[in-house]
Each structure stands twice: as structure tokens, then as C-alpha cells.
Design a protein around this motif. Structure first.
Motif, short mmCIF file in Angstrom:
data_model
loop_
_atom_site.label_atom_id
_atom_site.label_comp_id
_atom_site.label_asym_id
_atom_site.label_seq_id
_atom_site.Cartn_x
_atom_site.Cartn_y
_atom_site.Cartn_z
N ALA A 129 70.10 -79.23 66.52
CA ALA A 129 69.51 -78.44 67.50
C ALA A 129 69.96 -79.01 68.72
CB ALA A 129 67.80 -78.26 67.64
N ARG A 130 69.98 -80.57 68.83
CA ARG A 130 70.73 -81.15 69.91
C ARG A 130 71.74 -80.86 69.96
NH1 ARG A 130 69.62 -86.77 68.90
NH2 ARG A 130 69.07 -86.35 66.82
N LEU A 131 72.71 -80.88 68.67
CA LEU A 131 74.16 -80.33 68.79
C LEU A 131 74.46 -78.86 69.16
CD1 LEU A 131 75.33 -82.66 66.05
CD2 LEU A 131 75.78 -83.23 68.27
N GLY A 132 73.60 -78.08 68.76
CA GLY A 132 73.69 -76.68 68.73
C GLY A 132 73.75 -76.00 69.87
N ILE A 133 73.07 -76.90 71.05
CA ILE A 133 73.03 -76.17 72.21
C ILE A 133 74.19 -76.33 73.18
CG2 ILE A 133 70.72 -76.65 72.68
CD1 ILE A 133 71.16 -79.06 74.31
N ALA A 134 75.40 -77.02 72.45
CA ALA A 134 76.58 -77.21 73.06
C ALA A 134 77.78 -76.34 72.36
CB ALA A 134 77.04 -78.78 73.00
N ASP A 193 79.12 -70.27 70.08
CA ASP A 193 78.46 -69.15 69.71
C ASP A 193 77.28 -69.11 70.33
OD1 ASP A 193 77.73 -67.16 67.95
OD2 ASP A 193 76.99 -68.36 66.31
N PRO A 194 77.06 -68.05 71.09
CA PRO A 194 75.85 -67.92 71.99
C PRO A 194 74.65 -67.59 71.13
CG PRO A 194 77.11 -65.83 72.23
CD PRO A 194 77.79 -66.66 71.36
N ARG A 195 74.65 -66.99 69.99
CA ARG A 195 73.35 -66.70 68.95
C ARG A 195 72.85 -68.20 68.60
NH1 ARG A 195 75.50 -62.57 64.90
NH2 ARG A 195 77.46 -63.67 65.24
N LEU A 196 73.86 -68.98 67.95
CA LEU A 196 73.61 -70.30 67.54
C LEU A 196 72.91 -71.17 68.69
CD1 LEU A 196 73.29 -72.35 65.40
CD2 LEU A 196 75.81 -72.91 65.52
N ARG A 197 73.59 -71.23 69.78
CA ARG A 197 73.14 -71.60 70.97
C ARG A 197 71.69 -71.40 71.26
NH1 ARG A 197 77.51 -71.05 74.39
NH2 ARG A 197 76.47 -69.33 75.27
N ALA A 198 71.52 -70.24 71.30
CA ALA A 198 70.27 -69.64 71.64
C ALA A 198 69.08 -70.16 70.68
CB ALA A 198 70.08 -68.20 71.69
N ARG A 199 69.52 -70.28 69.32
CA ARG A 199 68.65 -70.36 68.09
C ARG A 199 68.19 -71.96 68.47
NH1 ARG A 199 70.85 -69.71 63.10
NH2 ARG A 199 69.43 -70.73 62.11
N ALA A 200 69.25 -72.91 68.68
CA ALA A 200 69.11 -74.29 69.12
C ALA A 200 68.21 -74.63 70.14
CB ALA A 200 70.58 -75.02 69.10
#
Length: 67
Positions: A24-29, A32-39
Motif C-alpha cells: 500500500a505504501r508503494l502502491g500510492i506511487a 495505474d489509477p485503480r491500484l493507486r486508489a486501492r492502495a
């Protein structure tokens, strides 16, 4: 932030963020907008849970590390 939580300092939030899932900490960067939103949702949920003061129960399925 004083309006909603006057007794929470930034130093109180730092360990909660660092204790959030690494993906989640890495995913906000990521791009992919869907993965970023989930993160971001997972990170926000981790912060809220951490500031709530409830200590998560130990998972019986988690293997312990012998140090």
C-alpha cells in the motif's frame, strides 16, 4: 487537524504509516489509477485503525521468526 483530533501529533502518525502494508505504501506511487486508489484506501484504513488504539490480534497462521 486540531478541529477533529486535537491530541494527535504528526509524530504519532509516522509509526502507523510505517506499519501499514508495504504494497500500500508503494502502491500510492504507481501509474495505474485503480491500484493507486486501492492502495490509498488500504493506507487510510491502516492509519485510522492504528490511531484508533486497537492493537490487532496475533494471527495464529503467522509463523514466528526465530531470532
Amino acid at each position: 487537524m486540531s478541529r477533529f483530533a486535537p491530541d494527535i501529533a504528526p509524530a504519532d502518525i509516522v509509526p502507523v504509516i510505517l506499519g501499514a502494508p508495504a504494497w500500500a505504501r508503494l502502491g500510492i506511487a504507481v501509474r495505474d489509477p485503480r491500484l493507486r486508489a486501492r492502495a490509498a484506501e488500504t493506507l487510510a484504513r491502516s492509519i485510522l485503525d492504528g490511531l484508533d488504539g486497537d492493537v490487532p490480534a496475533d494471527d495464529a497462521n503467522q509463523l514466528s521468526l526465530g531470532l
